[in-house]
Design a protein around this motif. Structure first.
Motif, PDB file in Angstrom:
ATOM      1  N   CYS A 134      -4.701   6.958 -11.250  1.00  0.00           N
ATOM      2  CA  CYS A 134      -3.999   5.759 -10.793  1.00  0.00           C
ATOM      3  C   CYS A 134      -3.235   6.003  -9.504  1.00  0.00           C
ATOM      4  N   GLY A 135      -3.234   7.226  -9.030  1.00  0.00           N
ATOM      5  CA  GLY A 135      -2.607   7.542  -7.753  1.00  0.00           C
ATOM      6  C   GLY A 135      -3.631   7.503  -6.632  1.00  0.00           C
ATOM      7  N   TYR A 136      -3.260   8.043  -5.499  1.00  0.00           N
ATOM      8  CA  TYR A 136      -4.156   8.087  -4.346  1.00  0.00           C
ATOM      9  C   TYR A 136      -4.327   9.553  -3.970  1.00  0.00           C
ATOM     10  N   ASN A 137      -5.505  10.125  -4.311  1.00  0.00           N
ATOM     11  CA  ASN A 137      -5.739  11.559  -4.120  1.00  0.00           C
ATOM     12  C   ASN A 137      -7.121  11.816  -3.519  1.00  0.00           C
ATOM     13  N   PRO A 138      -7.383  11.283  -2.336  1.00  0.00           N
ATOM     14  CA  PRO A 138      -8.712  11.447  -1.736  1.00  0.00           C
ATOM     15  C   PRO A 138      -8.869  12.823  -1.090  1.00  0.00           C
ATOM     16  N   PRO A 139     -10.111  13.268  -0.874  1.00  0.00           N
ATOM     17  CA  PRO A 139     -10.326  14.459  -0.055  1.00  0.00           C
ATOM     18  C   PRO A 139      -9.727  14.236   1.330  1.00  0.00           C
ATOM     19  N   TRP A 140      -9.136  15.262   1.881  1.00  0.00           N
ATOM     20  CA  TRP A 140      -8.460  15.110   3.162  1.00  0.00           C
ATOM     21  C   TRP A 140      -9.409  14.622   4.251  1.00  0.00           C
ATOM     22  N   GLU A 141     -10.663  15.003   4.171  1.00  0.00           N
ATOM     23  CA  GLU A 141     -11.643  14.600   5.183  1.00  0.00           C
ATOM     24  C   GLU A 141     -11.884  13.084   5.165  1.00  0.00           C
ATOM     25  N   ASP A 142     -11.523  12.422   4.066  1.00  0.00           N
ATOM     26  CA  ASP A 142     -11.700  10.968   3.976  1.00  0.00           C
ATOM     27  C   ASP A 142     -10.473  10.186   4.433  1.00  0.00           C
ATOM     28  N   VAL A 143      -9.397  10.872   4.740  1.00  0.00           N
ATOM     29  CA  VAL A 143      -8.176  10.204   5.195  1.00  0.00           C
ATOM     30  C   VAL A 143      -8.332   9.862   6.678  1.00  0.00           C
ATOM     31  N   SER A 144      -8.183   8.573   7.002  1.00  0.00           N
ATOM     32  CA  SER A 144      -8.406   8.132   8.383  1.00  0.00           C
ATOM     33  C   SER A 144      -7.226   8.494   9.282  1.00  0.00           C
ATOM     34  N   ALA A 145      -7.433   8.360  10.575  1.00  0.00           N
ATOM     35  CA  ALA A 145      -6.369   8.641  11.546  1.00  0.00           C
ATOM     36  C   ALA A 145      -5.199   7.676  11.354  1.00  0.00           C
ATOM     37  N   ALA A 146      -5.494   6.413  11.045  1.00  0.00           N
ATOM     38  CA  ALA A 146      -4.422   5.441  10.813  1.00  0.00           C
ATOM     39  C   ALA A 146      -3.616   5.798   9.572  1.00  0.00           C
ATOM     40  N   GLN A 147      -4.281   6.272   8.547  1.00  0.00           N
ATOM     41  CA  GLN A 147      -3.573   6.679   7.328  1.00  0.00           C
ATOM     42  C   GLN A 147      -2.728   7.926   7.577  1.00  0.00           C
ATOM     43  N   LYS A 148      -3.226   8.847   8.356  1.00  0.00           N
ATOM     44  CA  LYS A 148      -2.432  10.036   8.686  1.00  0.00           C
ATOM     45  C   LYS A 148      -1.174   9.635   9.462  1.00  0.00           C
ATOM     46  N   ASN A 149      -1.326   8.657  10.341  1.00  0.00           N
ATOM     47  CA  ASN A 149      -0.167   8.156  11.068  1.00  0.00           C
ATOM     48  C   ASN A 149       0.816   7.491  10.111  1.00  0.00           C
ATOM     49  N   GLY A 150       0.299   6.785   9.129  1.00  0.00           N
ATOM     50  CA  GLY A 150       1.162   6.165   8.137  1.00  0.00           C
ATOM     51  C   GLY A 150       1.904   7.204   7.311  1.00  0.00           C
ATOM     52  N   LEU A 151       1.246   8.287   6.949  1.00  0.00           N
ATOM     53  CA  LEU A 151       1.874   9.339   6.157  1.00  0.00           C
ATOM     54  C   LEU A 151       3.035   9.990   6.908  1.00  0.00           C
ATOM     55  N   THR A 152       2.871  10.175   8.192  1.00  0.00           N
ATOM     56  CA  THR A 152       3.904  10.869   8.972  1.00  0.00           C
ATOM     57  C   THR A 152       4.985   9.944   9.527  1.00  0.00           C
ATOM     58  N   ARG A 153       4.695   8.607   9.607  1.00  0.00           N
ATOM     59  CA  ARG A 153       5.666   7.748  10.281  1.00  0.00           C
ATOM     60  C   ARG A 153       5.877   6.388   9.615  1.00  0.00           C
ATOM     61  N   LEU A 154       4.799   5.602   9.436  1.00  0.00           N
ATOM     62  CA  LEU A 154       4.945   4.194   9.063  1.00  0.00           C
ATOM     63  C   LEU A 154       5.264   3.947   7.593  1.00  0.00           C
ATOM     64  N   TYR A 155       4.585   4.655   6.685  1.00  0.00           N
ATOM     65  CA  TYR A 155       4.718   4.337   5.263  1.00  0.00           C
ATOM     66  C   TYR A 155       6.167   4.417   4.779  1.00  0.00           C
ATOM     67  N   LYS A 156       6.867   5.427   5.228  1.00  0.00           N
ATOM     68  CA  LYS A 156       8.252   5.605   4.779  1.00  0.00           C
ATOM     69  C   LYS A 156       9.114   4.410   5.155  1.00  0.00           C
ATOM     70  N   SER A 157       8.892   3.857   6.332  1.00  0.00           N
ATOM     71  CA  SER A 157       9.698   2.716   6.789  1.00  0.00           C
ATOM     72  C   SER A 157       9.289   1.417   6.111  1.00  0.00           C
ATOM     73  N   GLY A 158       8.157   1.442   5.369  1.00  0.00           N
ATOM     74  CA  GLY A 158       7.707   0.223   4.712  1.00  0.00           C
ATOM     75  C   GLY A 158       7.886   0.230   3.203  1.00  0.00           C
ATOM     76  N   CYS A 159       8.664   1.178   2.690  1.00  0.00           N
ATOM     77  CA  CYS A 159       8.827   1.269   1.238  1.00  0.00           C
ATOM     78  C   CYS A 159       9.699   0.151   0.668  1.00  0.00           C
ATOM     79  N   ASP A 160      10.377  -0.603   1.514  1.00  0.00           N
ATOM     80  CA  ASP A 160      11.126  -1.767   1.036  1.00  0.00           C
ATOM     81  C   ASP A 160      10.214  -2.975   0.836  1.00  0.00           C
ATOM     82  N   CYS A 161       8.970  -2.853   1.251  1.00  0.00           N
ATOM     83  CA  CYS A 161       8.004  -3.939   1.107  1.00  0.00           C
ATOM     84  C   CYS A 161       7.094  -3.682  -0.103  1.00  0.00           C
TER      85      CYS A 161
END
Length: 233
Positions: free
Chosen positions: A163-190
């Motif tokens: 039920c979590g999100y555990n993909p192979p790292w090779e399947d993680v897109s550049a946009a998702q990597k950017n979200g992991l390092t910057r965007l996702y944290k700022s959107g946890c109130d949504c």
């Protein structure tokens, strides 16, 4: 078999009626028939016993089959989360390489080599734990392969599920990597709301509709709050 045996024995006894009861042949024949009859009774008993065993085994297998069907029907059921929602709901988010595996009593322990910590940076994770079967939401991983793990911290251990999100790292897109390092944290109130078919009304400004659920396009976006409301970016 019993009916067939009775038919032939009745015919033989009719024939015996024409033979003198004091005759030696008569006595020997009666003894032979008695022994044959006893043998047939024993054989019928054996066959009935074997049939009882087969029926019992069949019933046992049927019960096990029905139990297995019920187990499958009650298997792990959950909607695939959006990467941002998985990040925000997780206690720990890391990139790691699986280097070992050990089966425990009711779970699997995967030894990992942590590469990068995206969330909960004050703890180094050396192993992750998951249920022993997919039916119990257990995650199956490959040795010597890198993954993105989003999991919960329970009694000092990191646990991951289907039920979590555990993909192979090779399947993680550049946009998702950017979200992991910057965007996702700022959107946890949504809150991200799955929308399979329109209309999907939103009663709050703190949510984003995920209308292309399961597509790369939706997974590459981040839901960020700006000017008091949440929107995709």
């Amino acid at each position: 078999m019993s009916t067939l045996r009775g038919k032939y024995f009745r015919e033989l006894y009719v024939v015996l009626g024409t033979v003198s009861k004091g005759n030696t042949f008569y006595c020997n024949l009666r003894l032979t028939l008695s022994l044959v009859g006893s043998f047939c009774d024993i054989w019928v008993t054996i066959i009935r016993f074997q049939m009882t065993r087969y029926v019992s085994s069949f019933i046992t297998l049927l019960v096990l089959f029905l139990w297995r069907v019920e187990d499958i029907a009650e298997a792990c059921k959950c909607s695939p989360p959006h990467p941002q929602q998985a990040f925000c709901d997780a206690d720990i988010v890391i990139r790691a390489k699986v280097v070992g595996k050990k089966a425990l009593s009711n779970e699997i322990k995967y030894d990992i080599q942590q590469i990068k910590m995206f969330k909960c940076p004050n703890q180094v994770i050396h192993a992750i734990y998951t249920a022993s079967s997919p039916a119990a939401c257990g995650v199956t991983l490959e040795i010597n392969k890198e993954y993105l793990f989003t999991g919960k911290l329970e009694t000092g251990r990191m646990h991951v599920t289907l039920c979590g999100y555990n993909p192979p790292w090779e399947d993680v897109s550049a946009a998702q990597k950017n979200g992991l390092t910057r965007l996702y944290k700022s959107g946890c109130d949504c809150k991200i709301i799955h929308c399979n078919s329109l209309p999907c009304p939103i009663s709050t400004t703190d949510a984003c509709l995920w209308m292309d659920w399961g597509t790369n396009n939706g997974q590459n976006l981040a839901c960020i709050k700006s000017n008091g409301s949440c929107a995709w970016q």
